[in-house]
Design a protein around this motif. Structure first.
Motif, PDB file in Angstrom:
ATOM      1  N   ASN A 173       0.823  -1.214   0.000  1.00 28.26           N
ATOM      2  CA  ASN A 173       0.000   0.000   0.000  1.00 28.26           C
ATOM      3  C   ASN A 173       0.855   1.260   0.000  1.00 28.26           C
ATOM      4  OD1 ASN A 173      -2.380  -1.450  -0.086  1.00 28.26           O
ATOM      5  ND2 ASN A 173      -2.677  -1.394   2.119  1.00 28.26           N
ATOM      6  N   LEU A 174       1.924   1.261   0.801  1.00 34.60           N
ATOM      7  CA  LEU A 174       2.787   2.440   0.845  1.00 34.60           C
ATOM      8  C   LEU A 174       3.401   2.720  -0.516  1.00 34.60           C
ATOM      9  CD1 LEU A 174       5.154   3.521   3.622  1.00 34.60           C
ATOM     10  CD2 LEU A 174       5.907   3.601   1.264  1.00 34.60           C
ATOM     11  N   LEU A 175       3.922   1.678  -1.160  1.00 33.96           N
ATOM     12  CA  LEU A 175       4.597   1.864  -2.450  1.00 33.96           C
ATOM     13  C   LEU A 175       3.647   2.161  -3.602  1.00 33.96           C
ATOM     14  CD1 LEU A 175       7.258  -1.001  -2.312  1.00 33.96           C
ATOM     15  CD2 LEU A 175       7.652   1.461  -2.029  1.00 33.96           C
ATOM     16  N   ASN A 176       2.412   1.681  -3.520  1.00 35.27           N
ATOM     17  CA  ASN A 176       1.534   1.738  -4.694  1.00 35.27           C
ATOM     18  C   ASN A 176       0.300   2.608  -4.561  1.00 35.27           C
ATOM     19  OD1 ASN A 176       3.003  -0.062  -6.541  1.00 35.27           O
ATOM     20  ND2 ASN A 176       2.676  -1.552  -4.919  1.00 35.27           N
ATOM     21  N   THR A 177       0.093   3.243  -3.412  1.00 35.07           N
ATOM     22  CA  THR A 177      -1.077   4.113  -3.273  1.00 35.07           C
ATOM     23  C   THR A 177      -0.704   5.546  -2.915  1.00 35.07           C
ATOM     24  OG1 THR A 177      -1.453   3.617  -0.929  1.00 35.07           O
ATOM     25  CG2 THR A 177      -2.522   2.158  -2.549  1.00 35.07           C
TER      26      THR A 177
END
Length: 112
Positions: A85-89
């Motif tokens: 989630n951190l990397l992709n949102t």
């Protein structure tokens, strides 16, 4: 469109970063890398992957600061995990030095 993010170095070290691009939606599949250097206090807009592969699976970080070598590897193995989630949102990924570790955080345009 390829994946894009702004990466921010809040530390005093020069960071060497390699991003690992996901092939499709399964985190077990890799589709290449994107490597760049972030100078101290620098923000850098980075494009990676392609229209079919806009997601990240992980990163490596390497730096030497004040006689200490720092190296970090983080990968996601599950869609929806905290790192995934951190990397992709997030539009922004920030690297910060906290005592003897480099910690990443994320933010979106409306949060800055």
């Amino acid at each position: 469109m390829a994946g894009t993010k702004t990466f921010v170095n809040t530390s005093q070290a020069v960071l060497q970063i390699t991003l690992f691009v996901r092939q499709g939606v399964n985190p077990a599949n890799q589709d290449g890398t994107a490597t760049f250097t972030l100078n101290p206090q620098e923000s850098l807009f980075v494009q990676y992957g392609n229209e079919q592969n806009p997601f990240l699976n992980g990163f490596t970080l390497f730096t030497i600061l004040n006689g200490d070598l720092y190296s970090k590897v983080q990968f996601t193995t599950t869609i929806g995990s905290e790192l995934d989630n951190l990397l992709n949102t997030n539009d922004y990924v920030l690297f910060s030095k906290i005592i003897t570790d480099y910690v990443i955080s994320g933010a979106n345009v409306d949060q800055i």
